[in-house]
Design an enzyme around this catalytic site. Structure first.
Site, PDB file in Angstrom:
ATOM      1  N   LEU A   5       1.303   5.423 -22.090  1.00  0.00           N
ATOM      2  CA  LEU A   5       1.966   6.365 -23.001  1.00  0.00           C
ATOM      3  C   LEU A   5       1.805   7.796 -22.480  1.00  0.00           C
ATOM      4  CD1 LEU A   5       1.209   5.062 -26.629  1.00  0.00           C
ATOM      5  CD2 LEU A   5       3.358   4.945 -25.355  1.00  0.00           C
ATOM      6  N   CYS A  33       7.502  -1.432  -7.567  1.00  0.00           N
ATOM      7  CA  CYS A  33       7.654  -2.547  -8.509  1.00  0.00           C
ATOM      8  C   CYS A  33       8.531  -2.244  -9.717  1.00  0.00           C
ATOM      9  CB  CYS A  33       6.277  -3.016  -8.974  1.00  0.00           C
ATOM     10  SG  CYS A  33       5.352  -3.771  -7.637  1.00  0.00           S
ATOM     11  N   PHE A  47      -0.428  -9.329 -10.611  1.00  0.00           N
ATOM     12  CA  PHE A  47      -0.388  -8.185 -11.539  1.00  0.00           C
ATOM     13  C   PHE A  47      -1.209  -6.999 -11.039  1.00  0.00           C
ATOM     14  CE2 PHE A  47       0.293 -12.065 -14.025  1.00  0.00           C
ATOM     15  CZ  PHE A  47       1.519 -11.777 -14.611  1.00  0.00           C
ATOM     16  N   LEU A  48      -1.694  -7.062  -9.788  1.00  0.00           N
ATOM     17  CA  LEU A  48      -2.555  -5.973  -9.307  1.00  0.00           C
ATOM     18  C   LEU A  48      -1.808  -4.640  -9.299  1.00  0.00           C
ATOM     19  CD1 LEU A  48      -1.623  -5.106  -6.197  1.00  0.00           C
ATOM     20  CD2 LEU A  48      -2.839  -7.167  -5.614  1.00  0.00           C
ATOM     21  N   GLU A  84      -1.591  -0.970  -7.296  1.00  0.00           N
ATOM     22  CA  GLU A  84      -2.031  -0.247  -6.100  1.00  0.00           C
ATOM     23  C   GLU A  84      -2.995   0.850  -6.530  1.00  0.00           C
ATOM     24  OE1 GLU A  84       1.381   1.057  -3.830  1.00  0.00           O
ATOM     25  OE2 GLU A  84       2.191  -0.969  -3.834  1.00  0.00           O
ATOM     26  N   ASN A 134       6.385  -6.373 -16.449  1.00  0.00           N
ATOM     27  CA  ASN A 134       6.683  -5.084 -15.812  1.00  0.00           C
ATOM     28  C   ASN A 134       7.760  -4.327 -16.583  1.00  0.00           C
ATOM     29  OD1 ASN A 134       4.761  -5.262 -13.886  1.00  0.00           O
ATOM     30  ND2 ASN A 134       6.135  -5.332 -12.131  1.00  0.00           N
ATOM     31  N   LYS A 148       2.033   7.456  -7.390  1.00  0.00           N
ATOM     32  CA  LYS A 148       0.954   7.615  -8.365  1.00  0.00           C
ATOM     33  C   LYS A 148      -0.323   7.904  -7.573  1.00  0.00           C
ATOM     34  CE  LYS A 148      -0.484   2.784  -8.758  1.00  0.00           C
ATOM     35  NZ  LYS A 148      -0.762   1.675  -9.627  1.00  0.00           N
ATOM     36  N   VAL A 153       0.236  -6.634  -1.290  1.00  0.00           N
ATOM     37  CA  VAL A 153      -0.198  -7.817  -2.044  1.00  0.00           C
ATOM     38  C   VAL A 153      -0.829  -8.858  -1.116  1.00  0.00           C
ATOM     39  CG1 VAL A 153       0.648  -9.781  -3.411  1.00  0.00           C
ATOM     40  CG2 VAL A 153       1.390  -7.468  -3.955  1.00  0.00           C
ATOM     41  N   ARG A 209       7.167   4.668  -2.096  1.00  0.00           N
ATOM     42  CA  ARG A 209       8.412   3.978  -2.432  1.00  0.00           C
ATOM     43  C   ARG A 209       8.862   4.355  -3.855  1.00  0.00           C
ATOM     44  NH1 ARG A 209       6.860  -2.064  -0.475  1.00  0.00           N
ATOM     45  NH2 ARG A 209       4.821  -1.435  -1.271  1.00  0.00           N
TER      46      ARG A 209
HETATM   47  P1  NAD Z   1       5.077  -4.885   1.319  1.00  0.00           P
HETATM   48  O1  NAD Z   1       6.412  -4.381   1.751  1.00  0.00           O
HETATM   49  O2  NAD Z   1       3.899  -3.990   1.363  1.00  0.00           O
HETATM   50  O3  NAD Z   1       4.711  -6.185   2.165  1.00  0.00           O
HETATM   51  C1  NAD Z   1       5.594  -7.206   2.455  1.00  0.00           C
HETATM   52  C2  NAD Z   1       5.256  -7.743   3.835  1.00  0.00           C
HETATM   53  O4  NAD Z   1       6.050  -8.904   4.079  1.00  0.00           O
HETATM   54  C3  NAD Z   1       5.554  -6.775   4.971  1.00  0.00           C
HETATM   55  O5  NAD Z   1       4.397  -6.598   5.770  1.00  0.00           O
HETATM   56  C4  NAD Z   1       6.686  -7.441   5.751  1.00  0.00           C
HETATM   57  O6  NAD Z   1       6.621  -7.171   7.140  1.00  0.00           O
HETATM   58  C5  NAD Z   1       6.426  -8.900   5.440  1.00  0.00           C
HETATM   59  N1  NAD Z   1       7.628  -9.761   5.586  1.00  0.00           N
HETATM   60  C6  NAD Z   1       8.863  -9.551   5.126  1.00  0.00           C
HETATM   61  N2  NAD Z   1       9.660 -10.588   5.448  1.00  0.00           N
HETATM   62  C7  NAD Z   1       8.889 -11.485   6.097  1.00  0.00           C
HETATM   63  C8  NAD Z   1       9.142 -12.749   6.674  1.00  0.00           C
HETATM   64  N3  NAD Z   1      10.349 -13.301   6.623  1.00  0.00           N
HETATM   65  N4  NAD Z   1       8.104 -13.389   7.272  1.00  0.00           N
HETATM   66  C9  NAD Z   1       6.886 -12.841   7.319  1.00  0.00           C
HETATM   67  N5  NAD Z   1       6.585 -11.631   6.798  1.00  0.00           N
HETATM   68  C10 NAD Z   1       7.582 -10.964   6.201  1.00  0.00           C
HETATM   69  O7  NAD Z   1       5.301  -5.455  -0.159  1.00  0.00           O
HETATM   70  P2  NAD Z   1       4.211  -5.611  -1.312  1.00  0.00           P
HETATM   71  O8  NAD Z   1       4.068  -4.326  -2.024  1.00  0.00           O
HETATM   72  O9  NAD Z   1       3.030  -6.296  -0.780  1.00  0.00           O
HETATM   73  O10 NAD Z   1       4.998  -6.600  -2.293  1.00  0.00           O
HETATM   74  C11 NAD Z   1       5.199  -7.953  -1.975  1.00  0.00           C
HETATM   75  C12 NAD Z   1       5.706  -8.664  -3.212  1.00  0.00           C
HETATM   76  O11 NAD Z   1       4.708  -8.599  -4.250  1.00  0.00           O
HETATM   77  C13 NAD Z   1       6.962  -8.048  -3.839  1.00  0.00           C
HETATM   78  O12 NAD Z   1       7.752  -9.059  -4.381  1.00  0.00           O
HETATM   79  C14 NAD Z   1       6.408  -7.168  -4.942  1.00  0.00           C
HETATM   80  O13 NAD Z   1       7.324  -6.973  -5.982  1.00  0.00           O
HETATM   81  C15 NAD Z   1       5.233  -7.991  -5.422  1.00  0.00           C
HETATM   82  N6  NAD Z   1       4.161  -7.208  -6.060  1.00  0.00           N
HETATM   83  C16 NAD Z   1       3.808  -6.012  -5.539  1.00  0.00           C
HETATM   84  C17 NAD Z   1       2.763  -5.304  -6.148  1.00  0.00           C
HETATM   85  C18 NAD Z   1       2.363  -3.949  -5.609  1.00  0.00           C
HETATM   86  O14 NAD Z   1       1.691  -3.214  -6.342  1.00  0.00           O
HETATM   87  N7  NAD Z   1       2.702  -3.598  -4.385  1.00  0.00           N
HETATM   88  C19 NAD Z   1       2.122  -5.809  -7.278  1.00  0.00           C
HETATM   89  C20 NAD Z   1       2.502  -7.057  -7.756  1.00  0.00           C
HETATM   90  C21 NAD Z   1       3.542  -7.751  -7.140  1.00  0.00           C
END
Ligand code: NAD
Length: 434
Positions: free
Chosen positions: A250, A260, A152-153, A155, A208, A320, A11, A327
């Site tokens: 569906l 997520c 809401f993106l 991956e 979600n 997917k 994100v 994950r």
């Molecule tokens: P991710 O694990 O890919 O990235 C998180 C990053 O945060 C990592 O690089 C980690 O090293 C860093 N991090 C963790 N603790 C930290 C700290 N204290 N200081 C600085 N950096 C720190 O996670 P993601 O998939 O990008 O998801 C991030 C958030 O967005 C989550 O809450 C997730 O639910 C939400 N989200 C994810 C998606 C998705 O499709 N991946 C979509 C919408 C929302």
């Protein structure tokens, strides 16, 4: 505008690169020093279509920078997005230690007004905790706002989703916060919904969880289809043509996975319970989802009888298609389960093998393509619906397999066609009689 992003994962990187592309000055920070060193060199640690080019071109234009100093990032941006991970704790609650940690660092390093925006997915009332934490730890008393701007993106199509969202949700408490965020998002020309912070936080969990409910609903229907000899894909089509239902989400299969849906459903159940509401519907959604993997394992056993000593080819490990993210991937669970039963596993995935190698038992053989995975295997499992698996040469696969058996966990092939080609073919909820 000057923006900082704290947490440079899926994100954070997409958000940072896209805001830079829109002409803003962006600093992306992370506490993973190795990751930042790679990013500075233009080496992107994840696979996301188009992200590589976007990051490189904005690095070149000097609109995008990377740092492992959270203090520098707090200094650089008037608007600070928190995009750190919020994984599940053992009891299903969201682990918010990353959010709290960043809130304290922002408090200590603020050098003027800051708009602190939660973009990570968080339970309702996290914004209030962030506000309290920043106030409690602030070195000098600077004004700040806390806002919620859920992401809401998806991956695999994250850049397109970010640049062309269905809606932008802004949960704000002040006019200034609303104005800053509205101006930042204006170039996207998307509908903007302005709410209070709590409602914005709930919109993400509710969205979600609703999508997960749709998936579990059709998977439950697939069980009935299997028992009666109906075709769940036709049932889904007939349902989806009703505009009130819609055709998306569906597809019956192995159930939802990824970073997520499983964690957000768990966290929504946990926060609801904490607030005094038993969200039984979501508990059922979660149970149906995990049972779907067990049903597939039973199908494997019903087809092969004994798994011990068999060689099983697996197509797909990512949760997917179009991502390397494994994950909470159903494929990973199924591979582990058949290994536990004593199978030798030959795996092919177009992008996720590097990540899978780090997560799976060392005895897995990683193959260069679907054909090499099939060679000498007793059956072929399709666990992720990558497009390239839809266009395989099945006569070649049939010759390479020891037995012509395919178990399709994603319903990507036509059952009649596969049987015509001479395969024993099993899928989800499509046990239609020939
Ligand atoms: P991710 O694990 O890919 O990235 C998180 C990053 O945060 C990592 O690089 C980690 O090293 C860093 N991090 C963790 N603790 C930290 C700290 N204290 N200081 C600085 N950096 C720190 O996670 P993601 O998939 O990008 O998801 C991030 C958030 O967005 C989550 O809450 C997730 O639910 C939400 N989200 C994810 C998606 C998705 O499709 N991946 C979509 C919408 C929302």
């Amino acid at each position: 505008m000057h923006i900082s992003i704290i947490g440079s994962g899926y994100v954070g990187l997409v958000t940072g690169a896209c805001f830079a592309e829109l002409g803003n000055h962006v600093v992306c920070a992370d506490n993973d020093i190795k990751k930042i060193a790679c990013l500075k060199k233009g080496l992107i640690p994840i696979y996301e279509p188009g992200l590589d080019e976007l990051i490189k071109s904005n690095l070149k234009k000097k609109r995008l920078n990377f740092t492992s100093s959270i203090a520098d990032a707090v200094n650089a941006g008037e608007i600070i997005f928190i995009t750190v991970g919020t994984p599940s704790l053992e009891n299903g609650e969201a682990d918010l230690t990353g959010i709290e940690n960043v809130a304290r660092k922002i408090a200590k390093n603020m050098s003027g007004y800051r708009l602190i925006v939660e973009k990570s997915t968080v339970p309702v009332e996290t914004g209030a905790w962030v506000k309290q934490t920043v106030s409690a730890y602030a070195g000098k008393k600077h004004k700040f706002d806390v806002a919620s701007n859920p992401e809401f993106l998806r991956e695999g199509q994250a850049i397109n989703d970010f640049m062309h969202p269905d809606r932008i949700v802004l949960g704000v408490e002040s006019k200034k916060a609303a104005e800053l965020l509205t101006a930042l998002y204006k170039p996207l020309k998307a509908p903007i919904l302005i709410t209070d912070v709590k409602s914005a936080e709930l919109i993400k969990h509710a969205s979600n969880s609703f999508l997960a409910t749709k998936i579990s609903f059709i998977n439950a229907v697939s069980q009935v289809c299997d028992k009666v000899g109906a075709d769940v894909s036709k049932v889904a089509l007939g349902m989806g043509l009703d505009g009130r239902i819609g055709k998306d989400f569906l597809n019956a299969g192995l159930g939802y996975g990824g970073s997520c849906f499983p964690k957000d459903v768990d966290a929504f159940i946990a926060i609801s319970e904490k607030l005094g509401y038993e969200f039984d519907l979501l508990t059922a959604v979660r149970n149906i989802n995990s049972r779907q993997r067990e049903f597939f394992l039973e199908k494997i056993k019903n087809t092969l009888w004994i798994i011990k000593g068999k060689t099983i080819a697996v197509l797909g490990v990512s949760f997917k298609p179009n991502t390397d993210d494994i994950r909470s991937s159903a494929a990973v669970d199924i591979i582990r389960a058949i290994q536990k039963e004593g199978a030798k596993v030959r795996v092919y995935d177009p992008k996720a093998m590097k990540k899978a190698a780090g997560a799976l038992n060392k005895t897995v053989t990683f193959c260069n393509d679907a054909y090499s995975a099939s060679k000498g295997s007793d059956c072929l499992l399709v666990l992720t619906d990558w497009d390239e698996f839809k266009e395989l040469d099945f006569l070649k696969i049939k010759k390479l397999l020891k037995r012509p058996v395919i178990l399709d966990g994603r319903n990507i092939y036509d059952p009649q066609e596969m049987r015509k080609l001479g395969f024993t073919y099993e899928s989800i909820g499509r046990k239609s009689k020939d």
